[in-house]
Design an enzyme around this catalytic site. Structure first.
Site, PDB file in Angstrom:
ATOM      1  N   CYS A 165       0.723  -1.081   0.082  1.00 23.04           N
ATOM      2  CA  CYS A 165       0.039   0.182   0.069  1.00 23.04           C
ATOM      3  C   CYS A 165       0.684   1.202   0.027  1.00 23.04           C
ATOM      4  CB  CYS A 165      -0.938  -0.115   1.184  1.00 23.04           C
ATOM      5  SG  CYS A 165      -1.850  -1.300   1.344  1.00 23.04           S
ATOM      6  N   HIS A 305      -2.566   7.251   7.434  1.00 27.76           N
ATOM      7  CA  HIS A 305      -2.990   5.755   6.297  1.00 27.76           C
ATOM      8  C   HIS A 305      -4.476   5.637   6.654  1.00 27.76           C
ATOM      9  CE1 HIS A 305      -1.983   2.348   4.345  1.00 27.76           C
ATOM     10  NE2 HIS A 305      -2.122   1.557   5.371  1.00 27.76           N
ATOM     11  N   GLU A 316      -0.921   4.116  14.663  1.00 31.02           N
ATOM     12  CA  GLU A 316      -0.525   5.668  13.805  1.00 31.02           C
ATOM     13  C   GLU A 316      -0.733   6.714  14.603  1.00 31.02           C
ATOM     14  OE1 GLU A 316      -1.160   7.606   9.492  1.00 31.02           O
ATOM     15  OE2 GLU A 316      -2.433   5.881   9.955  1.00 31.02           O
ATOM     16  N   LYS A 337      -9.562   7.833   3.060  1.00 28.24           N
ATOM     17  CA  LYS A 337      -9.943   6.444   2.833  1.00 28.24           C
ATOM     18  C   LYS A 337     -11.601   6.165   3.320  1.00 28.24           C
ATOM     19  CE  LYS A 337      -5.552   3.835   2.744  1.00 28.24           C
ATOM     20  NZ  LYS A 337      -4.522   5.159   3.281  1.00 28.24           N
ATOM     21  N   HIS A 342      -9.695   1.859   0.315  1.00 27.71           N
ATOM     22  CA  HIS A 342      -8.133   1.466   0.243  1.00 27.71           C
ATOM     23  C   HIS A 342      -8.037   1.489  -1.282  1.00 27.71           C
ATOM     24  CE1 HIS A 342      -4.474   0.986   1.460  1.00 27.71           C
ATOM     25  NE2 HIS A 342      -4.465   0.319   2.296  1.00 27.71           N
ATOM     26  N   PHE A 403       1.621  -3.585   3.831  1.00 28.75           N
ATOM     27  CA  PHE A 403       1.972  -4.912   4.469  1.00 28.75           C
ATOM     28  C   PHE A 403       3.409  -5.453   4.343  1.00 28.75           C
ATOM     29  CE2 PHE A 403      -2.452  -7.205   3.694  1.00 28.75           C
ATOM     30  CZ  PHE A 403      -2.954  -6.535   4.855  1.00 28.75           C
TER      31      PHE A 403
END
Length: 416
Positions: A165, A305, A316, A337, A342, A403
């Site tokens: 991502c 994010h 985060e 998002k 996403h 990831f």
């Protein structure tokens, strides 16, 4: 050596809430949700039956039908968004040195639909291997950068970035670094993803990563809400034209913002889960600020994010409070998002565009779908819940994490 300054001179976007930059921005500031039941395949037997798909899109409006059949959807999206950015920048109208213009393009997965289609065709056949001659060129992740370069005759640096991502954010940072080192005059940078497929939805369901709020798709992506239950899969593309400042000024280019700095780090913790204390996120924001020669007090807005997962949102936020200290309470924070879903490898670039337009317009887009406060989050932080907010935005920071523990932070600022 003296590093060059790098600016943004063109934007392109193809997203679940708008098929152009203008439509995308209007969707953001109005708090529009792009989530709806999946139309590209029958998802009735899946745990998650909805996604943030692109709407009212016909590739033949942009690409000849015969040529479009040679491209996976992720490359089609790349061609459309990069075309908008190139037209916006008017870069080709200035008769540039094409040997010094490159393309760096990110995607987390690449041609997933092409892989799926060829596999299904083989299984449905008599066992004789009959594969489309364009199968491999359609599937490989680097092909989008190649197609963009071929269209415009761009002979500068050309490659793909793959970091889940964080892919398109890594593409932007790489492009920024090459230009400021004097290796290129301009670079088309961004990313695209087309993972709303049987394998994409099935795979992320297998990971238990997706929201399963099938009764209310439009409210399913709810970052920082107590009842968040996973992310909503999206698709699309975004493109930036990054250009050396003096090169842009010499041709009279419109300049949106300056790229101030970028940071990269790794959690080195887990293949899918973030570091529980946000260590990688903390490190990458510190690195970006250092690279930009800015202090935490200089930042006005963070596009986080913020995927709407139980663990990610918490880690985060811990990192933000650690890095920004008391200034965290002066920031606007938002997760776009919540509206776009996403976009995986394309998330970073469309969120970079949100930052750039927040600087241009002095408006912070909201985090929609906030219904219930979560005691895990500091209530004094301004998450820009449910409604866009006007404020002076001189500096905006964009976080994207992937990831494998890949982390990026990119900083944009008003041109001075």
């Amino acid at each position: 050596m003296e590093l060059k300054r790098v600016v943004v001179t063109g934007l392109g976007a193809l997203t679940p809430i708008g098929n152009t930059v203008e439509e995308y921005w209007n969707g953001l500031i109005s708090g529009k949700s792009g989530a709806a039941p999946i139309k590209q395949f029958d998802a009735s037997k899946f745990k998650t039956q909805f996604a943030c798909e692109i709407k009212d899109f016909n590739v033949e409006d942009f690409i000849d039908r015969k040529e479009a059949r040679k491209l996976d959807q992720f490359s089609q999206y790349a061609m459309v968004s990069s075309s908008e950015a190139m037209a916006d920048s008017k870069l080709m109208e200035s008769d540039p040195n094409k040997d010094r213009i490159g393309v760096i393009w990110g995607s987390g997965i690449g041609g997933l639909k092409s892989l799926q289609d060829e596999h299904e065709n083989f299984l449905d056949g008599d066992g004789t291997p009959k594969f489309n001659p364009f199968f491999i060129p359609k599937m490989i992740v680097d092909i989008a950068a190649g197609h963009i370069a071929i269209k415009y005759g761009l002979r500068g640096p050309n490659f793909a970035t793959v970091s889940a991502c964080a892919s398109s954010s890594n593409a932007i940072i790489d492009a920024y670094n090459l230009i400021r080192l004097g290796k290129a005059d301009a670079i088309v940078s961004g990313g695209s993803e087309a993972a709303v497929t049987i394998m994409g939805v099935g795979g992320f369901n297998g990971l238990r990563a997706l929201s399963m709020r099938n009764d209310s798709p439009e409210t399913a992506s709810r970052p920082f809400d107590k009842d968040r239950d996973g992310f909503v899969l999206g698709e699309g593309a975004g493109a930036l034209i990054l250009e050396e400042y003096e090169h842009a000024v010499a041709r009279g280019a419109k300049i949106y913002a300056e790229v101030a700095g970028g940071g990269m780090s790794c959690d080195a913790h887990h293949i899918t889960a973030p570091h529980p204390e946000g260590l990688g996120a903390r490190n990458v924001m510190i690195e970006a600020l250092k690279d930009a020669e800015l202090t935490p007090e200089d930042v006005d807005y963070i596009n986080v994010h913020g995927t709407s997962t139980p663990l990610g949102d918490i880690s985060e936020t811990k990192a933000i409070k650690d890095v920004f200290g008391e200034n965290a309470y002066n920031l606007n924070i938002s997760s776009t998002k919540s509206m776009t879903g996403h976009l995986l490898g394309a998330a970073g670039v469309i969120e970079a565009i949100a930052c750039i337009l927040s600087i241009k317009n002095d408006i912070v887009p909201p985090t929609i779908n906030h219904f219930t406060d979560d005691p895990e989050f500091d209530s004094k932080l301004n998450f820009t819940f449910n409604k866009a907010q006007e404020r002076k935005v001189n500096v905006a920071l964009s976080n994207t994490f992937g990831f494998g523990g890949h982390n990026t932070s990119t900083i944009f600022k008003k041109l001075k």
